[in-house]
Design a protein around this motif. Structure first.
Motif, PDB file in Angstrom:
ATOM      1  N   UNK A   2     -20.804  15.680  35.844  1.00 51.84           N
ATOM      2  CA  UNK A   2     -20.669  16.384  37.119  1.00 51.84           C
ATOM      3  C   UNK A   2     -22.038  16.889  37.567  1.00 51.84           C
ATOM      4  N   UNK A   3     -22.396  16.572  38.801  1.00 51.47           N
ATOM      5  CA  UNK A   3     -23.674  16.994  39.367  1.00 51.47           C
ATOM      6  C   UNK A   3     -23.436  18.099  40.392  1.00 51.47           C
ATOM      7  N   UNK A   4     -23.948  19.290  40.107  1.00 54.27           N
ATOM      8  CA  UNK A   4     -23.788  20.399  41.047  1.00 54.27           C
ATOM      9  C   UNK A   4     -24.553  20.141  42.341  1.00 54.27           C
ATOM     10  N   UNK A   5     -25.664  19.443  42.230  1.00 55.08           N
ATOM     11  CA  UNK A   5     -26.437  19.112  43.431  1.00 55.08           C
ATOM     12  C   UNK A   5     -25.609  18.238  44.367  1.00 55.08           C
ATOM     13  N   UNK A   6     -24.923  17.268  43.794  1.00 56.14           N
ATOM     14  CA  UNK A   6     -24.076  16.383  44.601  1.00 56.14           C
ATOM     15  C   UNK A   6     -22.903  17.153  45.191  1.00 56.14           C
ATOM     16  N   UNK A   7     -22.356  18.087  44.418  1.00 56.61           N
ATOM     17  CA  UNK A   7     -21.227  18.889  44.898  1.00 56.61           C
ATOM     18  C   UNK A   7     -21.652  19.764  46.073  1.00 56.61           C
ATOM     19  N   UNK A   8     -22.819  20.373  45.974  1.00 55.84           N
ATOM     20  CA  UNK A   8     -23.299  21.247  47.053  1.00 55.84           C
ATOM     21  C   UNK A   8     -23.572  20.460  48.333  1.00 55.84           C
ATOM     22  N   UNK A   9     -24.176  19.309  48.192  1.00 59.73           N
ATOM     23  CA  UNK A   9     -24.439  18.493  49.380  1.00 59.73           C
ATOM     24  C   UNK A   9     -23.144  17.929  49.957  1.00 59.73           C
ATOM     25  N   UNK A  10     -22.225  17.580  49.079  1.00 59.41           N
ATOM     26  CA  UNK A  10     -20.920  17.067  49.517  1.00 59.41           C
ATOM     27  C   UNK A  10     -20.151  18.147  50.277  1.00 59.41           C
ATOM     28  N   UNK A  11     -20.193  19.370  49.775  1.00 62.93           N
ATOM     29  CA  UNK A  11     -19.498  20.480  50.436  1.00 62.93           C
ATOM     30  C   UNK A  11     -20.066  20.728  51.829  1.00 62.93           C
ATOM     31  N   UNK A  12     -21.389  20.683  51.947  1.00 58.05           N
ATOM     32  CA  UNK A  12     -22.015  20.885  53.260  1.00 58.05           C
ATOM     33  C   UNK A  12     -21.628  19.771  54.232  1.00 58.05           C
ATOM     34  N   UNK A  13     -21.591  18.555  53.723  1.00 59.65           N
ATOM     35  CA  UNK A  13     -21.234  17.409  54.565  1.00 59.65           C
ATOM     36  C   UNK A  13     -19.788  17.511  55.051  1.00 59.65           C
ATOM     37  N   UNK A  14     -18.883  17.846  54.142  1.00 59.89           N
ATOM     38  CA  UNK A  14     -17.465  17.931  54.500  1.00 59.89           C
ATOM     39  C   UNK A  14     -17.181  19.123  55.410  1.00 59.89           C
ATOM     40  N   UNK A  15     -17.939  20.198  55.225  1.00 59.32           N
ATOM     41  CA  UNK A  15     -17.736  21.375  56.069  1.00 59.32           C
ATOM     42  C   UNK A  15     -18.084  21.061  57.524  1.00 59.32           C
ATOM     43  N   UNK A  16     -19.131  20.290  57.729  1.00 61.59           N
ATOM     44  CA  UNK A  16     -19.512  19.904  59.094  1.00 61.59           C
ATOM     45  C   UNK A  16     -18.402  19.092  59.768  1.00 61.59           C
ATOM     46  N   UNK A  17     -17.753  18.240  58.987  1.00 60.64           N
ATOM     47  CA  UNK A  17     -16.720  17.364  59.548  1.00 60.64           C
ATOM     48  C   UNK A  17     -15.393  18.089  59.776  1.00 60.64           C
ATOM     49  N   UNK A  18     -15.119  19.109  58.965  1.00 55.72           N
ATOM     50  CA  UNK A  18     -13.782  19.722  58.985  1.00 55.72           C
ATOM     51  C   UNK A  18     -13.812  21.222  59.245  1.00 55.72           C
ATOM     52  N   UNK A  19     -14.881  21.706  59.855  1.00 56.19           N
ATOM     53  CA  UNK A  19     -15.076  23.146  60.001  1.00 56.19           C
ATOM     54  C   UNK A  19     -13.909  23.826  60.700  1.00 56.19           C
ATOM     55  N   UNK A  20     -13.561  23.352  61.880  1.00 57.46           N
ATOM     56  CA  UNK A  20     -12.579  24.068  62.692  1.00 57.46           C
ATOM     57  C   UNK A  20     -11.173  23.959  62.119  1.00 57.46           C
ATOM     58  N   UNK A  21     -10.822  22.801  61.604  1.00 56.22           N
ATOM     59  CA  UNK A  21      -9.485  22.645  61.012  1.00 56.22           C
ATOM     60  C   UNK A  21      -9.357  23.493  59.748  1.00 56.22           C
ATOM     61  N   UNK A  22     -10.413  23.509  58.953  1.00 55.83           N
ATOM     62  CA  UNK A  22     -10.391  24.311  57.729  1.00 55.83           C
ATOM     63  C   UNK A  22     -10.366  25.799  58.053  1.00 55.83           C
ATOM     64  N   UNK A  23     -11.142  26.191  59.045  1.00 58.64           N
ATOM     65  CA  UNK A  23     -11.147  27.591  59.471  1.00 58.64           C
ATOM     66  C   UNK A  23      -9.765  28.001  59.972  1.00 58.64           C
ATOM     67  N   UNK A  24      -9.111  27.110  60.691  1.00 56.27           N
ATOM     68  CA  UNK A  24      -7.761  27.393  61.174  1.00 56.27           C
ATOM     69  C   UNK A  24      -6.777  27.595  60.035  1.00 56.27           C
ATOM     70  N   UNK A  25      -6.893  26.779  58.997  1.00 59.33           N
ATOM     71  CA  UNK A  25      -6.002  26.921  57.831  1.00 59.33           C
ATOM     72  C   UNK A  25      -6.225  28.251  57.122  1.00 59.33           C
ATOM     73  N   UNK A  26      -7.486  28.609  56.951  1.00 59.03           N
ATOM     74  CA  UNK A  26      -7.806  29.876  56.280  1.00 59.03           C
ATOM     75  C   UNK A  26      -7.308  31.063  57.103  1.00 59.03           C
ATOM     76  N   UNK A  27      -7.511  31.004  58.405  1.00 62.21           N
ATOM     77  CA  UNK A  27      -7.028  32.083  59.277  1.00 62.21           C
ATOM     78  C   UNK A  27      -5.507  32.178  59.244  1.00 62.21           C
ATOM     79  N   UNK A  28      -4.847  31.034  59.167  1.00 59.66           N
ATOM     80  CA  UNK A  28      -3.385  31.030  59.108  1.00 59.66           C
ATOM     81  C   UNK A  28      -2.889  31.701  57.829  1.00 59.66           C
ATOM     82  N   UNK A  29      -3.547  31.404  56.717  1.00 57.10           N
ATOM     83  CA  UNK A  29      -3.195  32.057  55.447  1.00 57.10           C
ATOM     84  C   UNK A  29      -3.359  33.569  55.568  1.00 57.10           C
ATOM     85  N   UNK A  30      -4.468  33.991  56.151  1.00 58.58           N
ATOM     86  CA  UNK A  30      -4.728  35.428  56.314  1.00 58.58           C
ATOM     87  C   UNK A  30      -3.701  36.081  57.231  1.00 58.58           C
ATOM     88  N   UNK A  31      -3.362  35.400  58.320  1.00 58.15           N
ATOM     89  CA  UNK A  31      -2.404  35.960  59.277  1.00 58.15           C
ATOM     90  C   UNK A  31      -1.014  36.099  58.666  1.00 58.15           C
TER      91      UNK A  31
END
Length: 295
Positions: A2-31
């Motif tokens: 397991x490469x932490x460097x790859x995980x960190x870059x992968x997380x940044x890449x996926x966050x750019x693609x799924x930011x709003x949908x993921x944010x909506x899910x998190x907000x829904x859980x909180x609500x």
């Protein structure tokens, strides 16, 4: 491996693609959690038994939604489509949700017990001395005594924080195991959580420390700007403080989503590697059995 460097870059890449949908899910859980808490606190404020019941319901729902959120994060990492229904997909799974919560509760009790034990080891003699001499100690002397044991307090806080950080992998990983929907892993949830968790504590802790570093880096300019803005007597200073605060909150939310994705990617890699190893062991044992039968 397991490469932490790859995980960190992968997380940044996926966050750019799924930011709003993921944010909506998190907000829904909180609500959802806030709504249940509001019902218990305000609507049934004069019914203690109902408040307890709603509190337990909230714990169960929060656990189920947390597992559902891991399922969504795993799907994001696997580049599969996800929907809001995934978030609620574990609400009917009473057994798994209760086991995950019991594991969380167990580790909370362990951390509290360790904290109390360390506190007794570190501070018993100091408190006894303060108690015995309290009638004869002035405020200045008391302040000096507290300052003298401050390094010990700081060391205690660091140890307890470290223990909490190490232990935190187990409840989080248990959610990931259930979210993975692998019957082999879920069958022995407790043992698999601890056996897999102990093997991967290092990566989990390093990822958490990386997140802590990012938070510190984010907070430093915020506090500097806040100090400058508060010190300013003009209206511009107030506007600056408001804008910087909003920007800081946005950064913290973004970092939290990034960290959640990184942890989920780490768990996804860990669980996939574990399954691959299990399959390899099974294939080896089958091969050995075939050889023995031929002999």
């Amino acid at each position: 491996m397991i490469s932490l460097k790859e995980i960190k870059s992968r997380a940044a890449e996926l966050l750019k693609k799924n930011l709003w949908r993921l944010l909506g899910c998190v907000l829904l859980v909180s609500l959802v959690s806030m709504a249940i808490s509001y019902i218990g606190t305000n609507i049934f404020s004069e019914a203690p038994l109902m408040q307890i019941l709603i509190y337990l319901i909230n714990l169960y729902v929060s656990t189920a939604l947390g597992i559902g959120l891991y399922k969504i994060l795993f799907k994001i990492d696997d580049e599969k489509d996800f929907s809001v229904t995934d978030l609620f997909s574990f609400l009917p799974n009473v057994k798994e949700c209760v086991l995950v919560y019991l594991l969380q509760l167990l580790l909370i009790i362990i951390i509290i017990a360790i904290s109390v034990l360390l506190g007794m080891i570190f501070f018993t003699s100091d408190f006894v001395n303060i108690y015995n001499s309290y009638p004869f100690i002035s405020r200045n002397m008391m302040a000096n005594i507290i300052l003298s044991i401050f390094p010990k307090i700081l060391f205690y806080v660091l140890i307890v924080s470290g223990v909490s950080l190490v232990c935190d992998i187990f409840p989080a990983l248990s959610m990931g195991i259930v979210a993975k929907e692998d019957e082999g892993l879920k069958k022995n949830l407790f043992s698999n959580t601890f056996s897999i968790g102990f093997k991967n504590i290092k990566n989990y802790v390093l990822l958490n420390l990386w997140f802590l570093l990012l938070i510190i880096i984010t907070c430093i300019p915020f506090f500097i700007a806040l100090f400058v803005g508060v010190g300013s007597e003009s209206g511009f200073g107030v506007i600056l403080v408001i804008l910087i605060t909003i920007l800081w909150v946005i950064c913290i939310i973004g970092l939290s989503l990034y960290f959640s994705l990184a942890i989920a990617i780490l768990f996804n890699r860990i669980l996939k590697n574990n399954n691959d190893n299990d399959n390899l062991i099974e294939s080896k044992s089958d091969y050995e059995n075939d050889i023995n039968e031929n002999l």
